[in-house]
Design a protein around this motif. Structure first.
Motif, PDB file in Angstrom:
ATOM      1  N   ALA A 147       0.851  -1.184   0.000  1.00 51.14           N
ATOM      2  CA  ALA A 147       0.000   0.000   0.000  1.00 51.14           C
ATOM      3  C   ALA A 147       0.891   1.239   0.000  1.00 51.14           C
ATOM      4  O   ALA A 147       1.716   1.415   0.903  1.00 51.14           O
ATOM      5  CB  ALA A 147      -0.904   0.006   1.222  1.00 51.14           C
ATOM      6  N   ASP A 148       0.771   2.075  -1.015  1.00 52.93           N
ATOM      7  CA  ASP A 148       1.463   3.357  -1.069  1.00 52.93           C
ATOM      8  C   ASP A 148       0.445   4.428  -0.727  1.00 52.93           C
ATOM      9  O   ASP A 148      -0.534   4.632  -1.463  1.00 52.93           O
ATOM     10  CB  ASP A 148       2.057   3.590  -2.459  1.00 52.93           C
ATOM     11  CG  ASP A 148       3.265   2.709  -2.717  1.00 52.93           C
ATOM     12  OD1 ASP A 148       4.219   2.782  -1.924  1.00 52.93           O
ATOM     13  OD2 ASP A 148       3.245   1.939  -3.690  1.00 52.93           O
ATOM     14  N   ILE A 149       0.680   5.109   0.395  1.00 55.01           N
ATOM     15  CA  ILE A 149      -0.350   5.999   0.918  1.00 55.01           C
ATOM     16  C   ILE A 149       0.192   7.372   1.286  1.00 55.01           C
ATOM     17  O   ILE A 149       1.394   7.554   1.502  1.00 55.01           O
ATOM     18  CB  ILE A 149      -1.032   5.379   2.154  1.00 55.01           C
ATOM     19  CG1 ILE A 149      -0.015   5.213   3.279  1.00 55.01           C
ATOM     20  CG2 ILE A 149      -1.680   4.059   1.817  1.00 55.01           C
ATOM     21  CD1 ILE A 149      -0.616   4.710   4.555  1.00 55.01           C
ATOM     22  N   GLN A 150      -0.720   8.310   1.366  1.00 52.96           N
ATOM     23  CA  GLN A 150      -0.451   9.658   1.848  1.00 52.96           C
ATOM     24  C   GLN A 150      -1.414   9.909   3.005  1.00 52.96           C
ATOM     25  O   GLN A 150      -2.634   9.850   2.831  1.00 52.96           O
ATOM     26  CB  GLN A 150      -0.674  10.698   0.739  1.00 52.96           C
ATOM     27  CG  GLN A 150      -0.387  12.131   1.144  1.00 52.96           C
ATOM     28  CD  GLN A 150       1.108  12.400   1.285  1.00 52.96           C
ATOM     29  OE1 GLN A 150       1.912  11.858   0.513  1.00 52.96           O
ATOM     30  NE2 GLN A 150       1.480  13.227   2.249  1.00 52.96           N
ATOM     31  N   THR A 151      -0.864  10.172   4.189  1.00 53.48           N
ATOM     32  CA  THR A 151      -1.729  10.456   5.330  1.00 53.48           C
ATOM     33  C   THR A 151      -2.063  11.938   5.355  1.00 53.48           C
ATOM     34  O   THR A 151      -1.236  12.789   5.020  1.00 53.48           O
ATOM     35  CB  THR A 151      -1.049  10.058   6.645  1.00 53.48           C
ATOM     36  OG1 THR A 151       0.212  10.736   6.764  1.00 53.48           O
ATOM     37  CG2 THR A 151      -0.804   8.560   6.703  1.00 53.48           C
ATOM     38  N   HIS A 152      -3.286  12.241   5.794  1.00 55.22           N
ATOM     39  CA  HIS A 152      -3.754  13.622   5.818  1.00 55.22           C
ATOM     40  C   HIS A 152      -3.851  14.185   7.230  1.00 55.22           C
ATOM     41  O   HIS A 152      -4.232  15.345   7.415  1.00 55.22           O
ATOM     42  CB  HIS A 152      -5.120  13.716   5.129  1.00 55.22           C
ATOM     43  CG  HIS A 152      -5.123  13.155   3.741  1.00 55.22           C
ATOM     44  ND1 HIS A 152      -4.184  13.506   2.788  1.00 55.22           N
ATOM     45  CD2 HIS A 152      -5.934  12.242   3.149  1.00 55.22           C
ATOM     46  CE1 HIS A 152      -4.424  12.847   1.666  1.00 55.22           C
ATOM     47  NE2 HIS A 152      -5.481  12.063   1.865  1.00 55.22           N
ATOM     48  N   SER A 153      -3.526  13.357   8.234  1.00 57.32           N
ATOM     49  CA  SER A 153      -3.520  13.812   9.620  1.00 57.32           C
ATOM     50  C   SER A 153      -2.542  12.961  10.412  1.00 57.32           C
ATOM     51  O   SER A 153      -2.025  11.959   9.900  1.00 57.32           O
ATOM     52  CB  SER A 153      -4.929  13.703  10.227  1.00 57.32           C
ATOM     53  OG  SER A 153      -5.354  12.343  10.221  1.00 57.32           O
ATOM     54  N   ILE A 194      -3.773  -7.530  -7.988  1.00 54.90           N
ATOM     55  CA  ILE A 194      -4.352  -6.194  -7.994  1.00 54.90           C
ATOM     56  C   ILE A 194      -3.236  -5.205  -8.290  1.00 54.90           C
ATOM     57  O   ILE A 194      -2.152  -5.290  -7.707  1.00 54.90           O
ATOM     58  CB  ILE A 194      -4.990  -5.839  -6.635  1.00 54.90           C
ATOM     59  CG1 ILE A 194      -6.107  -6.825  -6.297  1.00 54.90           C
ATOM     60  CG2 ILE A 194      -5.514  -4.409  -6.629  1.00 54.90           C
ATOM     61  CD1 ILE A 194      -6.688  -6.622  -4.906  1.00 54.90           C
ATOM     62  N   THR A 195      -3.463  -4.265  -9.194  1.00 55.55           N
ATOM     63  CA  THR A 195      -2.444  -3.283  -9.548  1.00 55.55           C
ATOM     64  C   THR A 195      -2.956  -1.876  -9.284  1.00 55.55           C
ATOM     65  O   THR A 195      -3.907  -1.425  -9.921  1.00 55.55           O
ATOM     66  CB  THR A 195      -2.041  -3.409 -11.025  1.00 55.55           C
ATOM     67  OG1 THR A 195      -1.588  -4.747 -11.272  1.00 55.55           O
ATOM     68  CG2 THR A 195      -0.917  -2.436 -11.363  1.00 55.55           C
ATOM     69  N   ALA A 196      -2.329  -1.197  -8.337  1.00 57.11           N
ATOM     70  CA  ALA A 196      -2.590   0.215  -8.039  1.00 57.11           C
ATOM     71  C   ALA A 196      -4.081   0.524  -7.923  1.00 57.11           C
ATOM     72  O   ALA A 196      -4.578   1.488  -8.494  1.00 57.11           O
ATOM     73  CB  ALA A 196      -1.943   1.103  -9.095  1.00 57.11           C
ATOM     74  N   ALA A 197      -4.800  -0.303  -7.156  1.00 57.01           N
ATOM     75  CA  ALA A 197      -6.223  -0.048  -6.928  1.00 57.01           C
ATOM     76  C   ALA A 197      -6.389   0.943  -5.780  1.00 57.01           C
ATOM     77  O   ALA A 197      -5.595   0.966  -4.835  1.00 57.01           O
ATOM     78  CB  ALA A 197      -6.950  -1.342  -6.599  1.00 57.01           C
ATOM     79  N   LYS A 198      -7.413   1.743  -5.850  1.00 54.84           N
ATOM     80  CA  LYS A 198      -7.699   2.676  -4.769  1.00 54.84           C
ATOM     81  C   LYS A 198      -7.990   1.903  -3.498  1.00 54.84           C
ATOM     82  O   LYS A 198      -8.666   0.872  -3.517  1.00 54.84           O
ATOM     83  CB  LYS A 198      -8.914   3.542  -5.149  1.00 54.84           C
ATOM     84  CG  LYS A 198      -9.321   4.543  -4.081  1.00 54.84           C
ATOM     85  CD  LYS A 198     -10.555   5.326  -4.518  1.00 54.84           C
ATOM     86  CE  LYS A 198     -11.003   6.283  -3.424  1.00 54.84           C
ATOM     87  NZ  LYS A 198     -12.228   7.030  -3.819  1.00 54.84           N
ATOM     88  N   ILE A 199      -7.447   2.366  -2.367  1.00 54.51           N
ATOM     89  CA  ILE A 199      -7.703   1.704  -1.089  1.00 54.51           C
ATOM     90  C   ILE A 199      -9.144   1.992  -0.677  1.00 54.51           C
ATOM     91  O   ILE A 199      -9.506   3.120  -0.324  1.00 54.51           O
ATOM     92  CB  ILE A 199      -6.729   2.187  -0.003  1.00 54.51           C
ATOM     93  CG1 ILE A 199      -5.290   1.820  -0.373  1.00 54.51           C
ATOM     94  CG2 ILE A 199      -7.097   1.563   1.347  1.00 54.51           C
ATOM     95  CD1 ILE A 199      -4.248   2.344   0.587  1.00 54.51           C
ATOM     96  N   ASP A 200      -9.976   0.962  -0.750  1.00 59.07           N
ATOM     97  CA  ASP A 200     -11.373   1.085  -0.358  1.00 59.07           C
ATOM     98  C   ASP A 200     -11.899  -0.298   0.013  1.00 59.07           C
ATOM     99  O   ASP A 200     -11.150  -1.288   0.036  1.00 59.07           O
ATOM    100  CB  ASP A 200     -12.217   1.730  -1.463  1.00 59.07           C
ATOM    101  CG  ASP A 200     -12.158   0.971  -2.784  1.00 59.07           C
ATOM    102  OD1 ASP A 200     -11.757  -0.216  -2.785  1.00 59.07           O
ATOM    103  OD2 ASP A 200     -12.510   1.567  -3.819  1.00 59.07           O
TER     104      ASP A 200
END
Length: 252
Positions: A147-153, A194-200
């Motif tokens: 998972a490649d993510i950007q945290t917002h808080s 799965i390739t670069a799917a939105k985390i949901d």
């Protein structure tokens, strides 16, 4: 050794576990040594096919064979261990990754979460000159979720797949989830990638279904197993992870 049951696999993904402190530099993993005599923990590397395996047969004779010479039953017997863990790394402004110990983020930023379930065997890399152990590797097959993510808080829990889903649903993070099937080949398994799917909710549910399917596929005689180099650990000062990987590729 018995494989983890689907319930145990789901618990691992939902609950998470402690992570490991190992600084690395990008995908090459050429970081400074941690500890006096090498790295304290294994770190993940981009999978590469392991060319051959050396083992002792039923008569006690040492045998070296290409993995392609072995059938699934023989390969499974040579991969006696199970590994399931989560590693969390923070990416700096230069793109380098530093693996963390905390279960939640301390600040906003860019992170990579790697979740592995693998069936493997340990291998060592020796210095042919003085027989000093240079490092260890894990060779095997399995499933890797990245998972490649950007945290917002701040203080967003990254310790499990479930936690990522909750944080994404409340807009505390955004990012993509990729699932890589490593060394396990069949038509059914290929569909689990799965390739670069939105985390949901959808991508997380598909990942959980994939984990349950992997156990059965490893045992299926129709599945082609190709053991890969998955994790490495330098055990001598001055040895980089890339050196261990190269040693595993050239092991006679």
């Amino acid at each position: 050794m018995m494989l983890l049951a689907p319930v145990a696999l789901t618990t691992f993904l939902l609950a998470g576990c402690a992570t490991t402190a190992v600084p690395v530099s990008g995908h090459a993993f050429t970081a400074s040594i941690v500890g006096t005599n090498g790295y304290r923990e294994f770190i993940p590397v981009d999978p590469l096919p392991s060319p051959k395996v050396t083992y002792y047969d039923a008569t006690g004779k040492e045998v070296t064979k290409a993995w392609t010479q072995l059938n699934n039953k023989q390969i499974r017997a040579l991969l006696p261990n199970i590994y399931a863990d989560i590693s969390i790394a923070k990416r700096d402004t230069s793109g380098n990754l530093s693996y963390m110990v905390a279960k939640s983020t301390a600040s906003k930023g860019s992170y990579r979460v790697v979740m592995d379930y693998t069936k493997y065997r340990p291998e060592s890399v020796m210095d042919s000159g003085n027989q000093r152990e240079l490092g260890l590797g894990r060779i095997g097959v399995g499933m890797r979720m990245t998972a490649d993510i950007q945290t917002h808080s701040a203080n967003v829990d990254l310790s499990s797949l479930f936690a990522l889903g909750v944080a994404a649903s409340t807009n505390k993070l955004s990012g993509t989830l990729s699932v890589q099937i490593i060394g396990i080949s069949s038509d059914d398994v290929d569909a689990l990638t799965i390739t670069a799917a939105k985390i949901d909710e959808t991508s997380i549910q598909k990942t959980l279904e994939g984990m349950a399917a992997i156990k059965a596929k490893i045992a299926d005689e129709k599945t082609l197993l190709t053991p890969q180099i998955l994790w490495v650990k330098p055990t001598s000062a001055g040895v980089a992870p890339e050196d261990v990987k190269k040693g595993l590729l050239s092991t006679p």
